[in-house]
Structures are given as structure tokens and as C-alpha cells.
Design a protein around this motif. Sequence first.
Motif, PDB file in Angstrom:
ATOM      1  N   SER A   1      46.742  36.313  76.449  1.00 35.55           N
ATOM      2  CA  SER A   1      47.435  35.066  76.169  1.00 35.55           C
ATOM      3  C   SER A   1      48.695  34.916  76.986  1.00 35.55           C
ATOM      4  CB  SER A   1      47.778  34.969  74.680  1.00 35.55           C
ATOM      5  OG  SER A   1      48.580  36.052  74.272  1.00 35.55           O
ATOM      6  N   GLY A   2      49.346  36.047  77.328  1.00 35.11           N
ATOM      7  CA  GLY A   2      50.493  35.951  78.215  1.00 35.11           C
ATOM      8  C   GLY A   2      51.753  35.552  77.525  1.00 35.11           C
ATOM      9  N   ARG A   3      51.984  34.269  77.348  1.00 36.55           N
ATOM     10  CA  ARG A   3      53.269  33.762  76.910  1.00 36.55           C
ATOM     11  C   ARG A   3      53.642  34.280  75.530  1.00 36.55           C
ATOM     12  NH1 ARG A   3      54.571  29.641  80.364  1.00 36.55           N
ATOM     13  NH2 ARG A   3      52.846  28.996  81.665  1.00 36.55           N
ATOM     14  N   GLY A   4      54.790  34.930  75.502  1.00 41.56           N
ATOM     15  CA  GLY A   4      55.303  35.412  74.230  1.00 41.56           C
ATOM     16  C   GLY A   4      54.603  36.658  73.747  1.00 41.56           C
ATOM     17  N   ALA A   5      53.662  37.189  74.551  1.00 39.40           N
ATOM     18  CA  ALA A   5      52.903  38.332  74.062  1.00 39.40           C
ATOM     19  C   ALA A   5      53.763  39.552  73.860  1.00 39.40           C
ATOM     20  CB  ALA A   5      51.785  38.657  75.041  1.00 39.40           C
ATOM     21  N   ARG A   6      54.919  39.581  74.581  1.00 41.34           N
ATOM     22  CA  ARG A   6      55.723  40.775  74.471  1.00 41.34           C
ATOM     23  C   ARG A   6      56.796  40.653  73.410  1.00 41.34           C
ATOM     24  NH1 ARG A   6      54.988  39.156  79.312  1.00 41.34           N
ATOM     25  NH2 ARG A   6      57.026  38.273  79.485  1.00 41.34           N
ATOM     26  N   MET A   7      56.813  39.580  72.523  1.00 39.90           N
ATOM     27  CA  MET A   7      57.868  39.369  71.547  1.00 39.90           C
ATOM     28  C   MET A   7      57.312  39.369  70.136  1.00 39.90           C
ATOM     29  SD  MET A   7      60.368  39.155  73.604  1.00 39.90           S
ATOM     30  CE  MET A   7      61.755  38.507  72.692  1.00 39.90           C
TER      31      MET A   7
ATOM     32  N   ASP B   1      59.335  26.897  79.937  1.00 32.34           N
ATOM     33  CA  ASP B   1      58.752  28.153  80.409  1.00 32.34           C
ATOM     34  C   ASP B   1      58.325  27.978  81.869  1.00 32.34           C
ATOM     35  OD1 ASP B   1      57.559  30.694  80.474  1.00 32.34           O
ATOM     36  OD2 ASP B   1      56.633  30.441  78.514  1.00 32.34           O
ATOM     37  N   HIS B   2      57.923  29.090  82.488  1.00 31.40           N
ATOM     38  CA  HIS B   2      57.359  29.025  83.826  1.00 31.40           C
ATOM     39  C   HIS B   2      55.971  28.393  83.795  1.00 31.40           C
ATOM     40  CE1 HIS B   2      60.547  31.873  85.042  1.00 31.40           C
ATOM     41  NE2 HIS B   2      60.332  31.352  86.236  1.00 31.40           N
ATOM     42  N   ILE B   3      55.523  27.931  84.944  1.00 30.38           N
ATOM     43  CA  ILE B   3      54.175  27.381  85.038  1.00 30.38           C
ATOM     44  C   ILE B   3      53.158  28.448  84.664  1.00 30.38           C
ATOM     45  CG2 ILE B   3      54.020  27.898  87.522  1.00 30.38           C
ATOM     46  CD1 ILE B   3      52.299  25.400  87.832  1.00 30.38           C
ATOM     47  N   VAL B   4      53.445  29.710  85.002  1.00 32.41           N
ATOM     48  CA  VAL B   4      52.584  30.842  84.664  1.00 32.41           C
ATOM     49  C   VAL B   4      53.460  32.049  84.360  1.00 32.41           C
ATOM     50  CG1 VAL B   4      50.885  32.492  85.540  1.00 32.41           C
ATOM     51  CG2 VAL B   4      50.627  30.060  86.065  1.00 32.41           C
ATOM     52  N   ALA B   5      53.161  32.743  83.267  1.00 26.13           N
ATOM     53  CA  ALA B   5      53.851  33.984  82.932  1.00 26.13           C
ATOM     54  C   ALA B   5      52.972  34.767  81.974  1.00 26.13           C
ATOM     55  CB  ALA B   5      55.215  33.708  82.300  1.00 26.13           C
ATOM     56  N   GLY B   6      53.060  36.091  82.035  1.00 24.67           N
ATOM     57  CA  GLY B   6      52.245  36.881  81.127  1.00 24.67           C
ATOM     58  C   GLY B   6      52.609  38.345  81.150  1.00 24.67           C
TER      59      GLY B   6
ATOM     60  N   THR C   1      49.477  41.718  91.034  1.00 24.57           N
ATOM     61  CA  THR C   1      48.989  40.576  91.805  1.00 24.57           C
ATOM     62  C   THR C   1      47.676  40.045  91.235  1.00 24.57           C
ATOM     63  OG1 THR C   1      50.107  41.358  93.809  1.00 24.57           O
ATOM     64  CG2 THR C   1      48.290  39.800  94.103  1.00 24.57           C
ATOM     65  N   ASP C   2      46.778  40.930  90.869  1.00 27.69           N
ATOM     66  CA  ASP C   2      45.525  40.478  90.241  1.00 27.69           C
ATOM     67  C   ASP C   2      45.815  39.825  88.892  1.00 27.69           C
ATOM     68  OD1 ASP C   2      44.016  41.390  92.348  1.00 27.69           O
ATOM     69  OD2 ASP C   2      43.419  43.263  91.380  1.00 27.69           O
ATOM     70  N   ASN C   3      46.808  40.317  88.205  1.00 29.49           N
ATOM     71  CA  ASN C   3      47.195  39.719  86.922  1.00 29.49           C
ATOM     72  C   ASN C   3      47.717  38.303  87.119  1.00 29.49           C
ATOM     73  OD1 ASN C   3      47.612  39.681  84.127  1.00 29.49           O
ATOM     74  ND2 ASN C   3      49.696  40.446  84.321  1.00 29.49           N
TER      75      ASN C   3
END
Length: 366
Positions: free
Chosen positions: A43-49, A224-229, A238-240
Motif C-alpha cells: 500500500s505504501g502511503r502511511g505503511a510505516r506509521m 503527499d508525493h505523487i508516489v511514495a512507499g 529502484t524496482d520498488n
Amino acid sequence: FFSMALASCVWRCPSLTLVRSSLSYRSACRRFIASPARILGTSGRGARMASTVGASGDSRDDVDPALSPFMYWIARCNNGLANLDTYAPFRFQGTTVGYVDRTFAVDHLERFPDVFVCDGGEVRLQQCLEDMKDLEERSCAVQQALLRLRDEGVITGWRDELYPVLTSFEAPPVLLMERAASVYFGIKAYGVHVNGYVEREDGGMDMWVARRAKSKPTWPGRLDHIVAGGQPHGISPTDNVVKECGEEAGIAKELAEKAVPVGAVSYCSEYSYGLKRDVLFCYDLKLPDEFVPVAVDGEVDDFCRMPVERVVDVVKRRVEEHGNDTYKDNCNLVVIDFLVRHGFIGPETPDYLDIIRGLRPGQELC
């Protein structure tokens, strides 16, 4: 499925007896490790919080109001640095892999003497666990203790997703830990953030900005950024980036592969339940003028293309005054780094050198 298997095993030291349900624990572990994107979640966004981030009483709100706008975000994201010595180091075979609140260690971890040792001012695993060659069995033993703490309401925001516990980014994991527990143990986590920008024909520059879905459990409605995870174990950054670009913004693989790695930022945030220690790998992705991102996975309510001058104004906003019309806290660091590298923040900017130093504080960048 891996977390189900972890929950099903029973561990005792020193006999190292593992009793498992009909699910094959080892088979489940291997399937998960063979599919590394699932270890940190996709899911990326916020996954680390954890789910309580941004709650009332967060010590991040106690930032000196006299700080300049860019230093405000650096200070807000690094309020844990000055307090590291108040935490018990979490060590594995003598190497520090995290930091644990001493009260949490005494009140909760000491209740699991088969798993944790809390003495000499530090927290470590039992020697038989440290000596164990099998990563999955070691993780199973720790998972049982964490499940108990979850069931008692001590650890909240349970995700059924795992973080690798690392001695360094290049090293293999020494443990796989439920992500909701990661802040309680102050382990280092990694992520990727993409600055998606457009060079206009008039010489100006725009940046694509996302607004997080209001249904998100963490940072709902913030920019947020256009993409983050999060950075999963077993896949290159890079593959991520390519994976997250497709999942979060509908960016085709051929375009996403043009993202350029440009460095990293780091921070150490303190919450009421522990330390959040992250390194974010930064990428710049030049996008065609006609490109419009699409929210594929439902984690974004909408995207907005902003002139970079307006982005500067957004970063200068303080969350106490502007609420959801500010970037999610850690995104500000990545955007500030972008603004420095592209000349929108220069030597004439107040606190210029402090800003550059503050984006990568000392030991946190490792």
C-alpha cells in the motif's frame, strides 16, 4: 498468511520446541520471502506509521515557533534525536538495531523472559534466539510476545504485515517484526519518495502533488508525493519505485523506469509510544506535459499540478495553522531536498546550511 502462521506457533526456550497448526509455518515463511513485496505491504502511503500518528498530545507539536519555515519541518521530524540516550538500545549480537522506551521494556517486555532480556540498560533477545540460525523460527518467538501485547491493547494499529529488522540497509534481516510494533522497538525503516515534476515551455517548473484519501488511518487528507512507499525486503529501491508508480499513480513502467535516484533524507521522530527512525530514498521523475496521474489503489483522493513556487509556499505552512493543507510531515523533508537541488532554496535562504545538515542528521543516515 505468514502472520497467520506466526500466530499459530508456540515456542519455548531452551528446548526450542515449535508446535504449529496444520498450516506449514516454514512453507508459509518461504512463500512470503519469495514474494518480498508483501513483507512491508504494497500500500505504501502511511505503511510505516502506527494508527495513532498525529493524535492530540503528540510531542511533535512542541516545535519552537521562532524557527524559520524550512527548519520548522526538520525540527518537527527530528524531535527524537535529542532523546536517544533516554531509550534502551535494542541489540542483536551486540549491534544496535533499535531503541526501546525503558518503561515499555520494564512493564511489558520483561514479562516474556523466554524471548527478551532487559538488563544492563539494554534490550536483547535471549541468547538461544540470537544463536538460532533460522530467521523464521526466531521471528516466530518474537511474534508470540507481540501478539500477546496486541491482544492486551498495548500495541495498537496491528497490520498483519512484517518489517525486516536490519543492522544496516545492505545487511540481511536479523528478524521479521509486525510493522505496528516497529515504532515501539525504534527499528530503522526505509522508503522511497518520488518527486514528479514537469518542465514547462515557459521555463518554469510544476510538481504533481497528491492529497491522501480521507479514509486513510494515517495522515488522512494531508498532501503527499505523487508516489511514495515503504521499502520491502528483497526488492531494490529502484524496482520498488517502478512498482509503486504503477500502483499509486498509474505511471507506466517505461516512464517510471526514468526516475533518477538523487539521494536520501533521514529523520528520527518521537511519539508517545516510541521512536520512528526512517531513511527515505529520493527520486526525481520528469513527467511529460500531457501526463495526468490516476489514483489506482484508492489511497489518494486527487492529484494537483502546482507551480514549484506554490509548492514552496505550501512547505512554508505550519500544520498548527493550515492543517490538511500541508504536506504529510516527512514529505516536507523530501520536497525541501528537491528545492535545494533545483535552486529554489539557495545560500541567501535563512538557515541554508542548517537546512542541508538537518535533512541527513548524523547516525540516522545508515
